[in-house]
Design a protein around this motif. Sequence first.
Motif, PDB file in Angstrom:
ATOM      1  N   LYS A  81       0.840  -1.193   0.000  1.00 25.38           N
ATOM      2  CA  LYS A  81       0.000   0.000   0.000  1.00 25.38           C
ATOM      3  C   LYS A  81       0.878   1.248   0.000  1.00 25.38           C
ATOM      4  N   THR A  82       0.539   2.201  -0.854  1.00 28.61           N
ATOM      5  CA  THR A  82       1.279   3.458  -0.906  1.00 28.61           C
ATOM      6  C   THR A  82       0.340   4.576  -1.349  1.00 28.61           C
ATOM      7  N   THR A  83       0.767   5.807  -1.157  1.00 28.92           N
ATOM      8  CA  THR A  83      -0.069   6.951  -1.504  1.00 28.92           C
ATOM      9  C   THR A  83       0.154   7.362  -2.955  1.00 28.92           C
ATOM     10  N   LEU A  84      -0.941   7.793  -3.581  1.00 33.50           N
ATOM     11  CA  LEU A  84      -0.866   8.334  -4.940  1.00 33.50           C
ATOM     12  C   LEU A  84      -0.879   9.847  -4.917  1.00 33.50           C
ATOM     13  N   GLY A  85      -1.406  10.398  -3.868  1.00 30.56           N
ATOM     14  CA  GLY A  85      -1.516  11.841  -3.735  1.00 30.56           C
ATOM     15  C   GLY A  85      -1.981  12.163  -2.336  1.00 30.56           C
ATOM     16  N   ARG A  86      -2.393  13.415  -2.134  1.00 23.87           N
ATOM     17  CA  ARG A  86      -2.801  13.854  -0.796  1.00 23.87           C
ATOM     18  C   ARG A  86      -4.015  13.094  -0.287  1.00 23.87           C
ATOM     19  N   LYS A  87      -4.944  12.736  -1.170  1.00 25.33           N
ATOM     20  CA  LYS A  87      -6.168  12.066  -0.739  1.00 25.33           C
ATOM     21  C   LYS A  87      -6.435  10.793  -1.534  1.00 25.33           C
ATOM     22  N   ALA A  88      -5.383  10.100  -1.916  1.00 21.76           N
ATOM     23  CA  ALA A  88      -5.557   8.851  -2.673  1.00 21.76           C
ATOM     24  C   ALA A  88      -4.487   7.855  -2.272  1.00 21.76           C
ATOM     25  N   THR A  89      -4.928   6.609  -2.061  1.00 20.21           N
ATOM     26  CA  THR A  89      -4.031   5.508  -1.714  1.00 20.21           C
ATOM     27  C   THR A  89      -4.293   4.359  -2.660  1.00 20.21           C
ATOM     28  N   ILE A  90      -3.221   3.671  -3.051  1.00 16.57           N
ATOM     29  CA  ILE A  90      -3.362   2.498  -3.908  1.00 16.57           C
ATOM     30  C   ILE A  90      -2.827   1.283  -3.159  1.00 16.57           C
ATOM     31  N   GLU A  91      -3.541   0.165  -3.293  1.00 18.21           N
ATOM     32  CA  GLU A  91      -3.121  -1.094  -2.682  1.00 18.21           C
ATOM     33  C   GLU A  91      -3.068  -2.169  -3.759  1.00 18.21           C
TER      34      GLU A  91
ATOM     35  N   TYR B   8     -18.406 -32.199  -2.265  1.00 13.10           N
ATOM     36  CA  TYR B   8     -18.003 -31.969  -0.885  1.00 13.10           C
ATOM     37  C   TYR B   8     -16.591 -31.380  -0.895  1.00 13.10           C
ATOM     38  N   GLY B   9     -16.154 -30.923   0.244  1.00 15.88           N
ATOM     39  CA  GLY B   9     -14.816 -30.355   0.323  1.00 15.88           C
ATOM     40  C   GLY B   9     -14.762 -28.928  -0.192  1.00 15.88           C
ATOM     41  N   PRO B  10     -13.541 -28.388  -0.411  1.00 17.32           N
ATOM     42  CA  PRO B  10     -13.391 -27.010  -0.901  1.00 17.32           C
ATOM     43  C   PRO B  10     -14.152 -26.775  -2.194  1.00 17.32           C
ATOM     44  N   ILE B  11     -14.707 -25.562  -2.330  1.00 20.38           N
ATOM     45  CA  ILE B  11     -15.540 -25.236  -3.485  1.00 20.38           C
ATOM     46  C   ILE B  11     -14.699 -25.007  -4.732  1.00 20.38           C
ATOM     47  N   THR B  12     -13.530 -24.371  -4.577  1.00 17.90           N
ATOM     48  CA  THR B  12     -12.688 -24.068  -5.737  1.00 17.90           C
ATOM     49  C   THR B  12     -11.321 -24.722  -5.587  1.00 17.90           C
ATOM     50  N   PRO B  13     -10.680 -25.091  -6.710  1.00 15.75           N
ATOM     51  CA  PRO B  13      -9.328 -25.659  -6.667  1.00 15.75           C
ATOM     52  C   PRO B  13      -8.296 -24.549  -6.474  1.00 15.75           C
ATOM     53  N   ARG B  14      -7.023 -24.877  -6.686  1.00 20.64           N
ATOM     54  CA  ARG B  14      -5.967 -23.877  -6.576  1.00 20.64           C
ATOM     55  C   ARG B  14      -6.251 -22.724  -7.537  1.00 20.64           C
ATOM     56  N   MET B  15      -6.139 -21.504  -7.021  1.00 21.70           N
ATOM     57  CA  MET B  15      -6.483 -20.324  -7.812  1.00 21.70           C
ATOM     58  C   MET B  15      -5.485 -19.210  -7.502  1.00 21.70           C
ATOM     59  N   TYR B  16      -4.923 -18.625  -8.543  1.00 21.55           N
ATOM     60  CA  TYR B  16      -4.007 -17.497  -8.398  1.00 21.55           C
ATOM     61  C   TYR B  16      -4.779 -16.199  -8.644  1.00 21.55           C
ATOM     62  N   PHE B  17      -4.405 -15.136  -7.945  1.00 19.08           N
ATOM     63  CA  PHE B  17      -5.141 -13.888  -8.126  1.00 19.08           C
ATOM     64  C   PHE B  17      -4.226 -12.682  -7.948  1.00 19.08           C
ATOM     65  N   ILE B  18      -4.640 -11.577  -8.561  1.00 18.99           N
ATOM     66  CA  ILE B  18      -4.062 -10.261  -8.327  1.00 18.99           C
ATOM     67  C   ILE B  18      -5.213  -9.292  -8.119  1.00 18.99           C
ATOM     68  N   GLU B  19      -4.977  -8.246  -7.320  1.00 23.20           N
ATOM     69  CA  GLU B  19      -6.024  -7.273  -7.080  1.00 23.20           C
ATOM     70  C   GLU B  19      -5.435  -5.878  -6.926  1.00 23.20           C
ATOM     71  N   VAL B  20      -6.232  -4.896  -7.272  1.00 19.31           N
ATOM     72  CA  VAL B  20      -5.838  -3.488  -7.190  1.00 19.31           C
ATOM     73  C   VAL B  20      -6.984  -2.706  -6.568  1.00 19.31           C
ATOM     74  N   LYS B  21      -6.668  -1.853  -5.585  1.00 25.88           N
ATOM     75  CA  LYS B  21      -7.668  -0.974  -4.973  1.00 25.88           C
ATOM     76  C   LYS B  21      -7.123   0.448  -4.950  1.00 25.88           C
ATOM     77  N   ILE B  22      -7.993   1.399  -5.200  1.00 26.15           N
ATOM     78  CA  ILE B  22      -7.643   2.811  -5.089  1.00 26.15           C
ATOM     79  C   ILE B  22      -8.754   3.501  -4.309  1.00 26.15           C
ATOM     80  N   GLY B  23      -8.381   4.268  -3.290  1.00 26.87           N
ATOM     81  CA  GLY B  23      -9.374   4.958  -2.490  1.00 26.87           C
ATOM     82  C   GLY B  23      -8.729   5.956  -1.565  1.00 26.87           C
ATOM     83  N   ASN B  24      -9.548   6.722  -0.866  1.00 27.73           N
ATOM     84  CA  ASN B  24      -9.006   7.727   0.051  1.00 27.73           C
ATOM     85  C   ASN B  24      -9.010   7.274   1.506  1.00 27.73           C
TER      86      ASN B  24
END
Length: 801
Positions: A745-755, A783-799
């Motif tokens: 997580k880091t800042t993009l500006g005075r009122k914006a952060t990106i994760e 039965y058991g876990p609903i999903t198999p092995r899964m890779y993911f990436i995510e991006v969030k931007i907010g204040n």
Amino acid sequence: MKAILTTFFFLITFSAIGSDKIEITGHITSGKEHLPFATVSVNDGAFGTSADDHGHFKIELEKGKEYTILVSAIGYSPQQKKITATKGVREIHFNLDKDLLQLNEVIVSSSRREQSRKETAAVVNVVSKEIFTASSSKVVADGLNFVSGARVENTCGNCGSSSLRLNGLEGPYTQILMDSRPIFNGLVSVYGLEQIPVSMVDQIEVVRGGGSVLFGANAIGGTVNIITKAPQFNSYEVGTNISTIDGKSNDYNVYFNTSVVSKNDKTGAYIYGSYRNRDAWNANPNDVWYKVDDSGQAIGAPLKDDFTELPQLKTASIGTKIYHNFNDQNKITGDLRYIHEDRRGGNKLNEAPENTDITEWINMGIVSGSVNYDWFSKDKKTHLNGYSNLQYVKRNSYYGANQAPDGYGLTTGTTYVGGLQANLDLGKMFNAQTYFVVGTEYIFDEINDKKLGYFDQDSGQETNDIPVSNQQSQTMAIFAQNEWKGNKLSVLIGARMDYVMIKDFENPENNKNVPAINPRINLKYNITDDMQLRGGFATGFRAPQMFSEDLHIEVAGGQAVRTVLDPDLKAETSFSYNLAWDYEKKIGNVQTYFLVEGFHTRIKDRFDNQYQYLDDGTLINYKRNSTSDAIVQGVNLEAKVAPSEKLNIQAAYTIQTAEYEEDNQWGDEDSSTSKYILRTPNQYGSLTLNYKPAQKWTTSLTGIYTGSMYVPLLPGGFIDGQPVENESLIETQSFIDMGVKVSYKTTLGRKATIELGTGVKNIFNQMQDQFVSGADRDAAFVYGPITPRMYFIEVKIGNLL
């Protein structure tokens, strides 16, 4: 000029002498950092304000009076101070400690009024934003596995329907609420937990057992209250999550939310939206199956399996919540939301459903809205709340196998909930603070389900629509509850009376009027300031009507399974007991919390399902009352430890038994029986670990353990190329579903952060070791876990990240 100066001096002097108000400036910090948007409450909510984005606030107090000021903020322990408004007091400072274990949330699900979770007479678990973030959850269902005594399971390999079990009891025994209202009706609940995006959820409150019976029927296993986000301050967030299963099946999710509040805090609006597109996934594409003749013999060449274990899914949602404060005593709140989902499982997904070997498809739209009006007395000791909620559901569907033209259906449902509730602070009574809650509620629920007509190629005739269910229920209820809160002992006694009127327009002989009175009692004893003992007893009931799980036309052995109710079917009743000990202690800088909770639930006149094949091949699920009680009992364990702000660990574990008093028949009329409540492991649990090696970095480890259980397998389909010819009861292996996530997580500006985040779910690819192939397979054999092995990436931007 002299006269003017004299008058001006007189006015200033008169103003100073006559003024009875003093303006107090406050600032709120945690360590060296100021806390923005904290809530400031004066004299137990008589009035208050919010801090600005720099952690400062101003309030006006009457000179000479004593005030109690409480400051609270999400993720921090509240702090309270008493001051006397004098000229010498112009500034007040609050320094809040971080609540690393989130033990001080404000909840409503225990007693239908807001209070700190620590003060409740019943044990309440909270699924917060932090759990959603650590587990990279997209929808509500993803986060509920991290509550002790709770387990989300997949119940259909074709359509991917899911069910929540609390304390081992099946989905219909759990009352799911939206903002404390029971509009999450039977028709919605089949897929609903996967339709609600976390971007619209503030927190989820879970009460196990019958301790929340005041919310209505079905609260036998417990109550899940989904609290949606409300506008509190100006904020925004946008994000995306992209997941992939071996680069072949992808899951895309994007969302946004924004909150806007007027400068005087009188009006605010929260707007959110999300879109999800998930590809179908096949677990066993190399397995083979055969078409079969009328006698069940395999014919023709072997065919490669092309049937889904995870259905194709497209979900979109949008909504808003708006409030307006007319003054300190009157507030109106409204919300409106729309959810649309298209999901399809089976094979040949690009062809029309009637041209496939098997298809389960739904196209569902849900629109709902509500209006709430709140009135407070000037001293805030009386709170009246009137509410009105309306929901409409339309579901187009196809459930069919072997190119069946008659698999199309249309289901509609209308639900209305309206009520009035009064919360009274009665002051001291019997040397204890006394709170009284009383109210009345009306619930209308109508479901119409029919098979759509089609053109019969053999006869050349157009067939008519065939009604499956046309049922209406109306519930009139009154409830009352009194709570005495002493320094050591708190006692809560309440009851709810329901009168349910059921009309079955297709089978009038099933019309019923069902009265029910369900009491509850909860005790809380403060052994020390850090240690508490809670105990409770409650009864519950389920009215004898058609539920959504009945209308969900499951495909078993290639046959449509339809439910028929016994004309003499009567309500189920339950008796629930629980006893819990919890201990919260800060040792130096280490925050700790431990819970041990024992529970016991007995269900009488329970609904018993028996299968019977008709001459036309249709499989009937005949629902009647059983003479054998069901008993679920066990122990829930919780431990939370936070040595510092850098590390916190939370674990939950359940040990239980879930059995019938007598062996229960689980297949057709000639099948074997079992004393076990099927699909219910005797041991299961969860783990979350968050570690911050540096200020901007966070590493999260999550785990879900599912012990072995008994799962039925009905005839039909093929396993390893061999036909499944007989019913059998399978004892499954245990599973450990681990996930890891790293975020920056880091800042993009005075009122914006990106994760930025990336990780893996189900690291060890824990899945069931047998899958059934073919059009005639038992779709419920999952039965058991609903999903198999899964890779993911995510991006969030907010204040406010």
